[in-house]
Design a protein around this motif. Structure first.
Motif, PDB file in Angstrom:
ATOM      1  N   ALA A  37      -2.408  -2.821 -11.343  1.00 57.04           N
ATOM      2  CA  ALA A  37      -3.663  -3.163 -10.801  1.00 57.04           C
ATOM      3  C   ALA A  37      -4.318  -4.512 -10.398  1.00 57.04           C
ATOM      4  CB  ALA A  37      -4.304  -2.959 -12.491  1.00 57.04           C
ATOM      5  N   ARG A  38      -2.921  -5.461 -10.715  1.00 61.55           N
ATOM      6  CA  ARG A  38      -4.117  -6.885 -10.209  1.00 61.55           C
ATOM      7  C   ARG A  38      -3.124  -6.930  -8.483  1.00 61.55           C
ATOM      8  NH1 ARG A  38      -1.666 -10.555 -14.732  1.00 61.55           N
ATOM      9  NH2 ARG A  38      -3.154 -10.493 -16.107  1.00 61.55           N
ATOM     10  N   ASN A  39      -2.551  -6.090  -8.032  1.00 60.66           N
ATOM     11  CA  ASN A  39      -1.573  -6.152  -6.487  1.00 60.66           C
ATOM     12  C   ASN A  39      -2.876  -4.767  -5.994  1.00 60.66           C
ATOM     13  OD1 ASN A  39       0.778  -7.353  -5.988  1.00 60.66           O
ATOM     14  ND2 ASN A  39       0.950  -7.100  -8.457  1.00 60.66           N
ATOM     15  N   SER A  40      -3.982  -4.410  -6.367  1.00 59.53           N
ATOM     16  CA  SER A  40      -4.454  -3.600  -6.047  1.00 59.53           C
ATOM     17  C   SER A  40      -4.479  -1.964  -5.608  1.00 59.53           C
ATOM     18  CB  SER A  40      -5.095  -3.892  -4.224  1.00 59.53           C
ATOM     19  OG  SER A  40      -5.529  -5.726  -4.549  1.00 59.53           O
ATOM     20  N   LYS A  41      -3.545  -2.101  -6.197  1.00 58.56           N
ATOM     21  CA  LYS A  41      -3.332  -0.645  -6.523  1.00 58.56           C
ATOM     22  C   LYS A  41      -3.948   0.607  -7.497  1.00 58.56           C
ATOM     23  CE  LYS A  41      -0.058  -1.114  -3.692  1.00 58.56           C
ATOM     24  NZ  LYS A  41       0.410  -0.834  -1.777  1.00 58.56           N
ATOM     25  N   LEU A  42      -3.823   1.728  -7.673  1.00 55.81           N
ATOM     26  CA  LEU A  42      -4.751   2.567  -8.028  1.00 55.81           C
ATOM     27  C   LEU A  42      -3.798   2.892  -9.101  1.00 55.81           C
ATOM     28  CD1 LEU A  42      -7.121   5.378  -6.295  1.00 55.81           C
ATOM     29  CD2 LEU A  42      -8.026   2.701  -7.548  1.00 55.81           C
ATOM     30  N   THR A  43      -4.218   2.477 -10.727  1.00 55.21           N
ATOM     31  CA  THR A  43      -3.002   2.567 -11.447  1.00 55.21           C
ATOM     32  C   THR A  43      -4.296   3.499 -12.905  1.00 55.21           C
ATOM     33  OG1 THR A  43      -1.793   0.952 -11.441  1.00 55.21           O
ATOM     34  CG2 THR A  43      -2.233   1.791 -14.105  1.00 55.21           C
ATOM     35  N   TYR A  74      -3.100   8.440  -8.113  1.00 57.44           N
ATOM     36  CA  TYR A  74      -2.851   7.152  -8.400  1.00 57.44           C
ATOM     37  C   TYR A  74      -1.579   6.813  -8.366  1.00 57.44           C
ATOM     38  CZ  TYR A  74      -7.328   7.471 -10.643  1.00 57.44           C
ATOM     39  OH  TYR A  74      -9.008   7.103 -11.296  1.00 57.44           O
ATOM     40  N   SER A  75      -1.780   5.419  -7.815  1.00 56.39           N
ATOM     41  CA  SER A  75      -0.514   5.077  -7.218  1.00 56.39           C
ATOM     42  C   SER A  75       0.652   4.971  -8.401  1.00 56.39           C
ATOM     43  CB  SER A  75      -0.468   3.203  -6.779  1.00 56.39           C
ATOM     44  OG  SER A  75      -1.141   3.329  -5.731  1.00 56.39           O
TER      45      SER A  75
END
Length: 164
Positions: A37-43, A74-75
């Motif tokens: 999530a910190r890396n801007s990926k949907l979790t 979601y990623s």
């Protein structure tokens, strides 16, 4: 630490944490999810029980396909406590459909107290679906076994000793 660089995510690999209760499987899955999530990926983090409940509800409302697409998008999808409850044939099939939709497209993390050899107890009426599900999960996965004493019961034991 090898998961912190998120290479597994770029390769659409899964992570499956097996092991005894209280050994940190959920904690590790959550830490990886936070980094994703910190890396801007949907979790998305959800227990297996809540996931199959939501899918069953959507099925009853003739909305299953939309709900499956939601979870498939979601990623990283973290499914916690697989095996905590025995699944019905319908629930097993819905979960299989979701994993099929995510297969080789997005990463999934699963935490469970059960080895694959015990999964027939969790999915008792779905031998073919179970085999297919495990095939897809294992194909691009890191399998991590964590066994040992529970951190929670160790804390309780330490607390009781200190109270005496």
């Amino acid at each position: 630490m090898s998961f912190a660089n998120l290479q597994f995510l770029h390769e659409n690999k899964n992570i499956i944490f097996f092991g005894t209760p209280g050994t940190g499987k959920t904690h590790l899955a959550t830490a990886i999810g936070i980094e994703v999530a910190r890396n801007s990926k949907l979790t998305y983090f959800i227990t297996c029980k809540d996931l199959v409940w939501q899918l069953s509800k959507a099925r009853n409302e003739n909305n299953l396909e939309r709900r499956l697409k939601h979870f498939a998008s979601y990623s990283l999808l973290i499914i916690d406590e697989v095996g905590h409850d025995v699944l019905t044939e319908s629930e097993s099939n819905d979960l299989f459909q979701l994993l099929q939709m995510r297969y080789e497209k997005h990463s999934t993390i699963i935490t469970t107290n059960y080895n694959f050899s015990e999964w027939s107890k969790i999915f008792p009426n779905t031998k073919i679906a179970l085999s297919s599900m495990m095939d897809r999960l294992v194909h691009h996965s890191e399998l991590i076994t964590i066994n040992g004493p529970s951190y929670r019961t160790r804390f309780v034991s330490d607390y009781l000793i200190n109270c005496e």
